[in-house]
Design a protein around this motif. Sequence first.
Motif, PDB file in Angstrom:
ATOM      1  N   MET A  15       0.836  -1.200   0.000  1.00 29.23           N
ATOM      2  CA  MET A  15       0.000   0.000   0.000  1.00 29.23           C
ATOM      3  C   MET A  15       0.871   1.251   0.000  1.00 29.23           C
ATOM      4  O   MET A  15       0.548   2.251  -0.655  1.00 29.23           O
ATOM      5  CB  MET A  15      -0.943  -0.006   1.210  1.00 29.23           C
ATOM      6  CG  MET A  15      -1.862   1.216   1.282  1.00 29.23           C
ATOM      7  SD  MET A  15      -2.845   1.500  -0.234  1.00 29.23           S
ATOM      8  CE  MET A  15      -4.009   0.134  -0.139  1.00 29.23           C
ATOM      9  N   PHE A  16       1.986   1.184   0.719  1.00 32.00           N
ATOM     10  CA  PHE A  16       2.923   2.308   0.708  1.00 32.00           C
ATOM     11  C   PHE A  16       3.420   2.569  -0.718  1.00 32.00           C
ATOM     12  O   PHE A  16       3.507   3.713  -1.160  1.00 32.00           O
ATOM     13  CB  PHE A  16       4.101   2.010   1.642  1.00 32.00           C
ATOM     14  CG  PHE A  16       5.179   3.065   1.617  1.00 32.00           C
ATOM     15  CD1 PHE A  16       4.998   4.276   2.268  1.00 32.00           C
ATOM     16  CD2 PHE A  16       6.367   2.852   0.923  1.00 32.00           C
ATOM     17  CE1 PHE A  16       5.985   5.261   2.232  1.00 32.00           C
ATOM     18  CE2 PHE A  16       7.357   3.822   0.880  1.00 32.00           C
ATOM     19  CZ  PHE A  16       7.167   5.034   1.539  1.00 32.00           C
ATOM     20  N   ARG A  17       3.727   1.495  -1.440  1.00 29.14           N
ATOM     21  CA  ARG A  17       4.176   1.631  -2.837  1.00 29.14           C
ATOM     22  C   ARG A  17       3.077   2.239  -3.701  1.00 29.14           C
ATOM     23  O   ARG A  17       3.330   3.095  -4.548  1.00 29.14           O
ATOM     24  CB  ARG A  17       4.575   0.270  -3.414  1.00 29.14           C
ATOM     25  CG  ARG A  17       5.897  -0.271  -2.914  1.00 29.14           C
ATOM     26  CD  ARG A  17       6.265  -1.569  -3.611  1.00 29.14           C
ATOM     27  NE  ARG A  17       6.555  -1.355  -5.030  1.00 29.14           N
ATOM     28  CZ  ARG A  17       5.714  -1.603  -6.020  1.00 29.14           C
ATOM     29  NH1 ARG A  17       4.507  -2.057  -5.775  1.00 29.14           N
ATOM     30  NH2 ARG A  17       6.065  -1.398  -7.270  1.00 29.14           N
ATOM     31  N   LYS A  24       3.233  10.387  -7.276  1.00 33.74           N
ATOM     32  CA  LYS A  24       3.828  10.775  -8.562  1.00 33.74           C
ATOM     33  C   LYS A  24       2.759  11.325  -9.503  1.00 33.74           C
ATOM     34  O   LYS A  24       2.973  12.324 -10.191  1.00 33.74           O
ATOM     35  CB  LYS A  24       4.532   9.575  -9.199  1.00 33.74           C
ATOM     36  CG  LYS A  24       5.805   9.164  -8.483  1.00 33.74           C
ATOM     37  CD  LYS A  24       6.438   7.937  -9.135  1.00 33.74           C
ATOM     38  CE  LYS A  24       7.692   7.502  -8.373  1.00 33.74           C
ATOM     39  NZ  LYS A  24       8.279   6.262  -8.958  1.00 33.74           N
ATOM     40  N   ALA A  25       1.609  10.654  -9.534  1.00 25.71           N
ATOM     41  CA  ALA A  25       0.506  11.141 -10.371  1.00 25.71           C
ATOM     42  C   ALA A  25       0.018  12.497  -9.870  1.00 25.71           C
ATOM     43  O   ALA A  25      -0.246  13.412 -10.664  1.00 25.71           O
ATOM     44  CB  ALA A  25      -0.640  10.130 -10.367  1.00 25.71           C
ATOM     45  N   ILE A  29      -0.164  16.304 -11.648  1.00 26.84           N
ATOM     46  CA  ILE A  29      -1.389  17.110 -11.658  1.00 26.84           C
ATOM     47  C   ILE A  29      -1.137  18.466 -11.009  1.00 26.84           C
ATOM     48  O   ILE A  29      -1.629  19.503 -11.474  1.00 26.84           O
ATOM     49  CB  ILE A  29      -2.528  16.348 -10.951  1.00 26.84           C
ATOM     50  CG1 ILE A  29      -2.929  15.125 -11.790  1.00 26.84           C
ATOM     51  CG2 ILE A  29      -3.735  17.252 -10.725  1.00 26.84           C
ATOM     52  CD1 ILE A  29      -3.820  14.141 -11.077  1.00 26.84           C
ATOM     53  N   SER A  30      -0.343  18.482  -9.938  1.00 29.15           N
ATOM     54  CA  SER A  30      -0.018  19.750  -9.262  1.00 29.15           C
ATOM     55  C   SER A  30       0.660  20.721 -10.214  1.00 29.15           C
ATOM     56  O   SER A  30       0.440  21.937 -10.153  1.00 29.15           O
ATOM     57  CB  SER A  30       0.892  19.489  -8.059  1.00 29.15           C
ATOM     58  OG  SER A  30       0.197  18.811  -7.053  1.00 29.15           O
ATOM     59  N   VAL A 233      -6.543  11.928  -5.557  1.00 27.91           N
ATOM     60  CA  VAL A 233      -5.757  10.848  -6.159  1.00 27.91           C
ATOM     61  C   VAL A 233      -5.343   9.830  -5.101  1.00 27.91           C
ATOM     62  O   VAL A 233      -5.442   8.617  -5.316  1.00 27.91           O
ATOM     63  CB  VAL A 233      -4.509  11.416  -6.877  1.00 27.91           C
ATOM     64  CG1 VAL A 233      -3.577  10.287  -7.302  1.00 27.91           C
ATOM     65  CG2 VAL A 233      -4.921  12.222  -8.097  1.00 27.91           C
ATOM     66  N   ARG A 234      -4.888  10.316  -3.962  1.00 25.39           N
ATOM     67  CA  ARG A 234      -4.444   9.411  -2.900  1.00 25.39           C
ATOM     68  C   ARG A 234      -5.614   8.554  -2.395  1.00 25.39           C
ATOM     69  O   ARG A 234      -5.489   7.335  -2.228  1.00 25.39           O
ATOM     70  CB  ARG A 234      -3.858  10.219  -1.737  1.00 25.39           C
ATOM     71  CG  ARG A 234      -2.474  10.807  -1.988  1.00 25.39           C
ATOM     72  CD  ARG A 234      -1.390   9.759  -1.824  1.00 25.39           C
ATOM     73  NE  ARG A 234      -1.376   9.200  -0.483  1.00 25.39           N
ATOM     74  CZ  ARG A 234      -0.552   9.586   0.485  1.00 25.39           C
ATOM     75  NH1 ARG A 234       0.319  10.554   0.263  1.00 25.39           N
ATOM     76  NH2 ARG A 234      -0.585   9.004   1.669  1.00 25.39           N
TER      77      ARG A 234
END
Length: 584
Positions: A15-17, A24-25, A29-30, A233-234
């Motif tokens: 899940m951490f990965r 990164k995604a 977007i940021s 996203v997260r």
Amino acid sequence: MSNLSYWEKRKAWEMFRYMEQAEKAAEEISRLYLKSSRHISLELDEIFERYQKKHKLSEKEAYRLLNSMKDKTSLDELKAALRSGGSDKTKAEILAELESPAYQARLERLQQLQNQLDLTMQNVYQQEKVKSTSHYIDLANEAYYRSIFGIQQRTGLNFGFNLISPAAVERVVNSKWSGANYSARIWSNTKALAQDLKEELLLSLITGRTDRETADIIANKFAAGASQARRLVRTESCNLANQMEMASYEECGIEYYIYVATLDLRTSSICRSLDGKRFKVSEQQPGINCPPMHPWCRSTTICDIGDEELSQMKRRARDPVSGKTNTVPTNMTYEEWYGKNVKGKPEAEFNEKMIRNRSADRRQFERYKEILGEEAPKTLDSFQKVKYADTDEYGILKAQYKGMSYYSKAIESEPEITNQVKIIAEAAGMDSLGLEYRIKTKESFLEKIRKNYDPGGNEYEIKDIIRYTLGADPERLTEKTLLAIEKFENQGYNTVRIKNTWHPDSSYNGINTFIKSPGGQTFEMQYHTRESFDLKNGELHKLYERQRKILDDESEEYLELDDQMIELSSRLTFPKNVERVKNK
């Protein structure tokens, strides 16, 4: 099986990965938000002062004024609100300034910037959706297969399993697990941000903020928007990973799972309370007993493998030929396992292609369905199967889709051409025959494309979408045909092809031509006697329809039908001097 604690830690690490991938995604977007913020900020110095203006409203007064307006972004409503300020000197001064001729260019630029903000945020929405979708699809594939790999490595059994289907991935990716799917949430966030930004522009106008102050506020608003995008996203990634793992549990016949929280100082109380608890896979619900329980959630699950499930897996892992049990070595990596069990398999690669291109293919499918109607595949799945597995059928489909633009253009040109045909017919003393059939039906047009399909050809450029017949008696058909061709030429309608099939041994007798209009539309023009026209549309047509279904043109049946058509055509009265109409 190995120690459960090890596998819990391993699942937490996975899940951490996944969250790292989500980061990164989110970072990509940021950058969209940052780029948009800089672009908008560059426009501000043309609207706002470089120095603080006196006699402006306080922030509190300005917010109160805007809250009294229905549309907090409207300049006209702002002016109306200022006019209703009574004897308020400050409001009167602001209104006078806004209505002064010297200020109009700034207000026009402000209006343009407000409109530009809508377009900017629509663009951000589209790009954010594309980047998010790509990330979610990759994550869905990995989470499903990595979960099955973990189960196989944990049990040591290399049992058979179904590959993930495009429909299953799409169902999870687009699920409304918390009231709305990710696309709707992106749209809601970007739309709200555009509204906030436009309100801030008006606030800057009436409070006297400088261009720098306004730019800072705009930047902060965009940063908040980027933060919302990151949170989305997260959180969506957490849900997606867990739901694909649930799908893998179902695939493996596992009935129960255990909630696994990432235990550290940031762990929420709700996740701490659920950690280690056991639930039925069939009763899992995100936000109730399955992660995510809240935004930014990092929790995951681990399957609870009982003796019965293990027994089923052993049976599935047994080679039916050798009787041996297929195993997964403990030192096998996920990449090695994926290469052996998934990668390279035609079905897996086919499914992966369908999943990865699902969004773009859906848009393409909708376009094809709108244009082709009943001729288009019935579902997105069937469209993708045609696209990726049936080269010829997809070629036909593309030709039909492209052909419809030619069909539409022809239909658009038809009234003008029909009017000209009527004029020429009258001038040449000929009859218009079968005018009601002048337009080939859409179904017939698409069927002709299918029949004529050649991967290297332009079979969609069918020239008889519009077709006409002019008639005269046998004594004068030749003379009037040549006259009609001449009169068409005089009006800029060039006869580009002539095929005279009047011959004693011909199965079809007539003069077929193609004419190109001044507007570039090609159409068919036939010249017939009444007798040959009636035969063509009667008995001859019936025989032709039977013959064209026969693939072997040297078969006895095909040749027999040919003889019958020649016999019928030979009975016609031949037009006088018809040989004068030369082929072209």
